[in-house]
Design an enzyme around this catalytic site. Structure first.
Site, mmCIF file in Angstrom:
data_model
loop_
_atom_site.group_PDB
_atom_site.id
_atom_site.type_symbol
_atom_site.label_atom_id
_atom_site.label_comp_id
_atom_site.label_asym_id
_atom_site.label_seq_id
_atom_site.Cartn_x
_atom_site.Cartn_y
_atom_site.Cartn_z
ATOM 1 N N ASP A 57 51.153 48.616 57.098
ATOM 2 C CA ASP A 57 50.456 49.428 56.352
ATOM 3 C C ASP A 57 49.337 48.701 55.721
ATOM 4 O O ASP A 57 49.406 47.449 55.163
ATOM 5 C CB ASP A 57 51.404 49.824 55.031
ATOM 6 C CG ASP A 57 50.678 50.758 53.971
ATOM 7 O OD1 ASP A 57 50.290 51.835 54.476
ATOM 8 O OD2 ASP A 57 50.901 50.560 52.808
ATOM 9 N N GLU A 69 46.601 43.547 52.692
ATOM 10 C CA GLU A 69 45.855 43.734 51.416
ATOM 11 C C GLU A 69 44.855 42.668 51.196
ATOM 12 O O GLU A 69 45.036 41.679 51.178
ATOM 13 C CB GLU A 69 46.783 43.723 50.325
ATOM 14 C CG GLU A 69 46.127 44.074 48.961
ATOM 15 C CD GLU A 69 45.007 45.366 48.738
ATOM 16 O OE1 GLU A 69 45.411 46.250 49.057
ATOM 17 O OE2 GLU A 69 43.985 44.838 48.299
ATOM 18 N N ASN A 78 41.465 40.673 55.098
ATOM 19 C CA ASN A 78 40.591 41.736 55.110
ATOM 20 C C ASN A 78 40.665 42.209 56.801
ATOM 21 O O ASN A 78 40.532 41.703 57.735
ATOM 22 C CB ASN A 78 39.194 40.912 55.190
ATOM 23 C CG ASN A 78 38.107 41.831 55.650
ATOM 24 O OD1 ASN A 78 38.359 43.162 55.821
ATOM 25 N ND2 ASN A 78 36.589 41.464 55.379
ATOM 26 N N ASP A 127 39.858 53.115 50.411
ATOM 27 C CA ASP A 127 38.606 53.035 49.281
ATOM 28 C C ASP A 127 37.589 53.889 50.044
ATOM 29 O O ASP A 127 37.009 53.726 51.231
ATOM 30 C CB ASP A 127 37.952 51.817 49.100
ATOM 31 C CG ASP A 127 39.094 51.009 48.328
ATOM 32 O OD1 ASP A 127 39.874 51.608 47.338
ATOM 33 O OD2 ASP A 127 39.048 49.761 48.529
ATOM 34 N N LYS A 144 28.969 55.829 48.722
ATOM 35 C CA LYS A 144 27.557 56.061 48.903
ATOM 36 C C LYS A 144 27.227 55.502 50.403
ATOM 37 O O LYS A 144 28.118 54.735 50.926
ATOM 38 C CB LYS A 144 26.657 54.660 48.066
ATOM 39 C CG LYS A 144 26.732 55.078 46.674
ATOM 40 C CD LYS A 144 25.966 54.090 45.988
ATOM 41 C CE LYS A 144 26.182 54.398 44.349
ATOM 42 N NZ LYS A 144 26.023 53.260 43.826
HETATM 43 C C1 SAM Z 1 42.615 53.411 46.985
HETATM 44 S S1 SAM Z 1 43.649 51.818 47.421
HETATM 45 C C2 SAM Z 1 45.025 52.449 48.267
HETATM 46 C C3 SAM Z 1 46.264 51.994 48.008
HETATM 47 C C4 SAM Z 1 47.663 52.516 48.726
HETATM 48 N N1 SAM Z 1 47.464 52.421 50.194
HETATM 49 C C5 SAM Z 1 47.968 53.907 48.193
HETATM 50 O O1 SAM Z 1 47.778 54.767 48.736
HETATM 51 O O2 SAM Z 1 48.552 53.847 47.018
HETATM 52 C C6 SAM Z 1 42.837 51.002 48.961
HETATM 53 C C7 SAM Z 1 43.384 49.640 48.959
HETATM 54 O O3 SAM Z 1 42.903 49.175 50.417
HETATM 55 C C8 SAM Z 1 42.318 47.647 49.961
HETATM 56 N N2 SAM Z 1 41.363 47.419 51.111
HETATM 57 C C9 SAM Z 1 39.962 47.832 51.054
HETATM 58 N N3 SAM Z 1 39.450 47.200 52.026
HETATM 59 C C10 SAM Z 1 40.285 46.524 52.775
HETATM 60 C C11 SAM Z 1 40.278 45.501 53.868
HETATM 61 N N4 SAM Z 1 39.083 45.566 54.424
HETATM 62 N N5 SAM Z 1 41.154 44.959 54.203
HETATM 63 C C12 SAM Z 1 42.374 45.068 53.525
HETATM 64 N N6 SAM Z 1 42.777 45.798 52.528
HETATM 65 C C13 SAM Z 1 41.620 46.292 52.034
HETATM 66 C C14 SAM Z 1 41.950 47.867 48.639
HETATM 67 O O4 SAM Z 1 41.882 46.643 48.002
HETATM 68 C C15 SAM Z 1 43.140 48.745 47.788
HETATM 69 O O5 SAM Z 1 44.174 47.936 47.627
#
Ligand code: SAM
Length: 212
Positions: free
Chosen positions: A40, A65, A92, A118, A122
């Site tokens: 995930d 995460e 990341n 996310d 923009k």
């Molecule tokens: C809007 S949240 C959604 C969380 C979860 N999947 C849900 O549906 O409830 C998006 C998550 O992706 C993580 N995230 C964003 N860019 C990432 C990256 N490049 N690598 C790992 N995690 C990332 C963010 O920190 C955040 O916790």
């Protein structure tokens, strides 16, 4: 369960997130490393995986995460529950995914979910979005035949962008080309999915398979 206060967003392009992490010793993490693995991406607090891991002990689950405090807290809860088929890792994914997936045994990775990533609305932030063509290419390189990629978002244009990027890769075939999935095939909703549902807003979902 105590909730940790963390930043709402971090910029995955910032300098501090460019270092590739070393893969862990998977043998020490999962009690049975040969079980199929569900990855995930962007798991946040990891509650979705926690539920999946309890319901499906014959699968392993890995959450990636970028917000480290969430990972620490999720692993603490995992340990309290004594689950040996679940792990959360600070990563990341746009930097680490290839190295992490290269270190796993062949064939185990059977499901990948990217749920409510996310949107970075923009245009000048578009490169911060998780589902980049390079990430799709990395998944294509490492997923075995028969593996699935599941995507969902409450932002329709983002769901379309993700869908188009996966569909553009010759390794993947959509199960419902051009259509959104009528329901979530995983049955366990994420935290963001529950919030969206509670607001009465629609969710846009799609599923891809890597054919034989
Ligand atoms: C809007 S949240 C959604 C969380 C979860 N999947 C849900 O549906 O409830 C998006 C998550 O992706 C993580 N995230 C964003 N860019 C990432 C990256 N490049 N690598 C790992 N995690 C990332 C963010 O920190 C955040 O916790």
């Amino acid at each position: 369960m105590a909730r940790v206060r963390v930043r709402q967003h971090v910029n995955p392009l910032s300098k501090k997130y460019q270092e590739i992490i070393s893969p862990p010793n998977w043998e020490k993490i999962y009690s049975n490393l040969q079980q199929p693995l569900h990855l995930d991406i962007g798991c946040a607090r990891g509650r979705f995986l926690l539920k999946m891991a309890r319901e499906q002990p014959d699968w392993n689950f890995l959450g990636l995460e970028i917000r480290d405090p969430l990972v620490e807290e999720a692993n603490r809860i995992r340990d309290e529950l004594g689950l040996t088929n679940l792990h959360y890792l600070f990563s990341n994914v746009n930097i680490d995914l290839d190295s992490l997936l290269s270190s796993l045994p062949l064939q185990v990775l059977q499901w990948v979910s990217i749920q409510f990533p996310d949107p970075w609305f923009k245009k000048r932030h578009a490169k911060r979005r998780t589902v980049q063509p390079e990430l799709v290419a990395t998944l294509a390189q490492h997923l075995p035949s028969g593996a699935h990629i599941f995507l969902q978002s409450d932002v329709e244009w983002l769901a379309l962008e993700m869908r188009d990027r996966v569909a553009a890769h010759p390794s993947f075939r959509g199960t419902h080309p051009q259509l959104w999935l009528p329901e979530n095939p995983l049955l366990v909703p994420t935290e963001r999915e529950i919030a969206t549902h509670n607001q009465g807003d629609p969710v846009y979902r799609c599923l891809f398979v890597k054919p034989d």
